[in-house]
Design an enzyme around this catalytic site. Structure first.
Site, short mmCIF file in Angstrom:
data_model
loop_
_atom_site.label_atom_id
_atom_site.label_comp_id
_atom_site.label_asym_id
_atom_site.label_seq_id
_atom_site.Cartn_x
_atom_site.Cartn_y
_atom_site.Cartn_z
CG ASN A 85 48.31 47.88 55.77
OD1 ASN A 85 47.16 48.33 55.78
ND2 ASN A 85 49.42 48.55 55.49
CG HIS A 115 35.57 26.47 41.74
ND1 HIS A 115 34.59 26.09 42.54
CD2 HIS A 115 35.88 27.77 42.18
CE1 HIS A 115 34.28 26.89 43.39
NE2 HIS A 115 35.08 28.06 43.25
CB ALA A 142 49.98 46.94 48.31
CB ALA A 160 52.94 46.27 44.73
CB THR A 165 50.58 30.96 38.72
OG1 THR A 165 51.80 31.18 38.14
CG2 THR A 165 49.58 32.19 38.63
CE LYS A 166 53.98 27.42 36.31
NZ LYS A 166 54.66 27.22 34.92
NE ARG A 183 66.85 43.12 43.26
CZ ARG A 183 67.24 43.40 44.58
NH1 ARG A 183 68.18 42.39 45.06
NH2 ARG A 183 66.83 44.23 45.35
#
Length: 209
Positions: A85, A115, A142, A160, A165-166, A183
């Site tokens: 999208n 960085h 989204a 959304a 991060t993992k 779940r």
């Protein structure tokens, strides 16, 4: 090939502002600019451009414009039937892999570049890149943000606005900041497609016959 360009894909620290890198990047971004100026009705033209622009482009890949990418999609590898999208941002300084049938909602960011935390190194513009892998038949909601080095397993739904991060395993619904498994996908999802709205399997069967 310069030493800095080689390091783009090794995860090592490198300087992204070398002449060879910048020249190549500018050419890819110019082509991406042309893609973003195409009309929605120019479906065939967009398909042909994506085959040229992307590192790999499967069958029936469709990316709504505008699409933003550091290297114009050159380091993006899309499987078959991938739908994207509006306003996908791929920080593709190294490789991004997206499996077949995956859908990506509007305003999603997939970043491979990072960085150093150490200020002295950031001041010198040092950077490192770690690839991102998104599996087959995923749905990325989204506004989700997927950070460097993340792998998302097959069939998984990312809610959304999540910040991933993992790594997230296959066959789950995962949401939040930081994104965590909510779940597993299971029998409940075979009965309901949205809250208390049941899937009419007979009607769906008729439509496909």
């Amino acid at each position: 090939m310069s030493k800095m360009k080689e390091r783009m894909h090794t995860g090592e620290l490198y300087l992204p502002n070398g002449e060879e890198i910048m020249k190549e990047q500018m050419a890819y971004q110019d082509r991406l600019c042309e893609y973003n100026q195409t009309k929605p009705s120019e479906v065939q033209k967009r398909a042909e451009m994506l085959k040229e622009m992307l590192g790999d482009c499967g069958e029936s890949v469709y990316i709504e414009a505008p699409f933003y990418s550091n290297f114009g999609g050159k380091h993006c590898h899309f499987g078959n039937m991938v739908y994207v999208n509006y306003h996908l941002t791929c920080v593709d300084d190294t490789h991004i892999y997206i499996g077949d049938y995956t859908m990506i909602g509007p305003n999603v960011t997939i970043a491979t570049a990072g960085h150093p935390i150490l200020p002295e190194l950031r001041e010198q513009i040092y950077q490192y890149n770690i690839p991102v892998h998104i599996g087959r038949n995923c749905w990325i909601g989204a506004g989700a943000i997927i950070l460097p080095g993340v792998t998302i397993g097959d069939n998984t739904v990312i809610g959304a606005g999540s910040v991933v991060t993992k790594d997230i395993p296959a066959n789950v619904v995962a949401v939040g900041n930081p994104c965590k498994v909510l779940r597993e996908i299971g029998e409940h999802d075979r009965k309901y497609y949205y809250k208390n709205r049941e899937i009419d399997w007979e009607n769906l069967k008729e439509k496909t016959e």
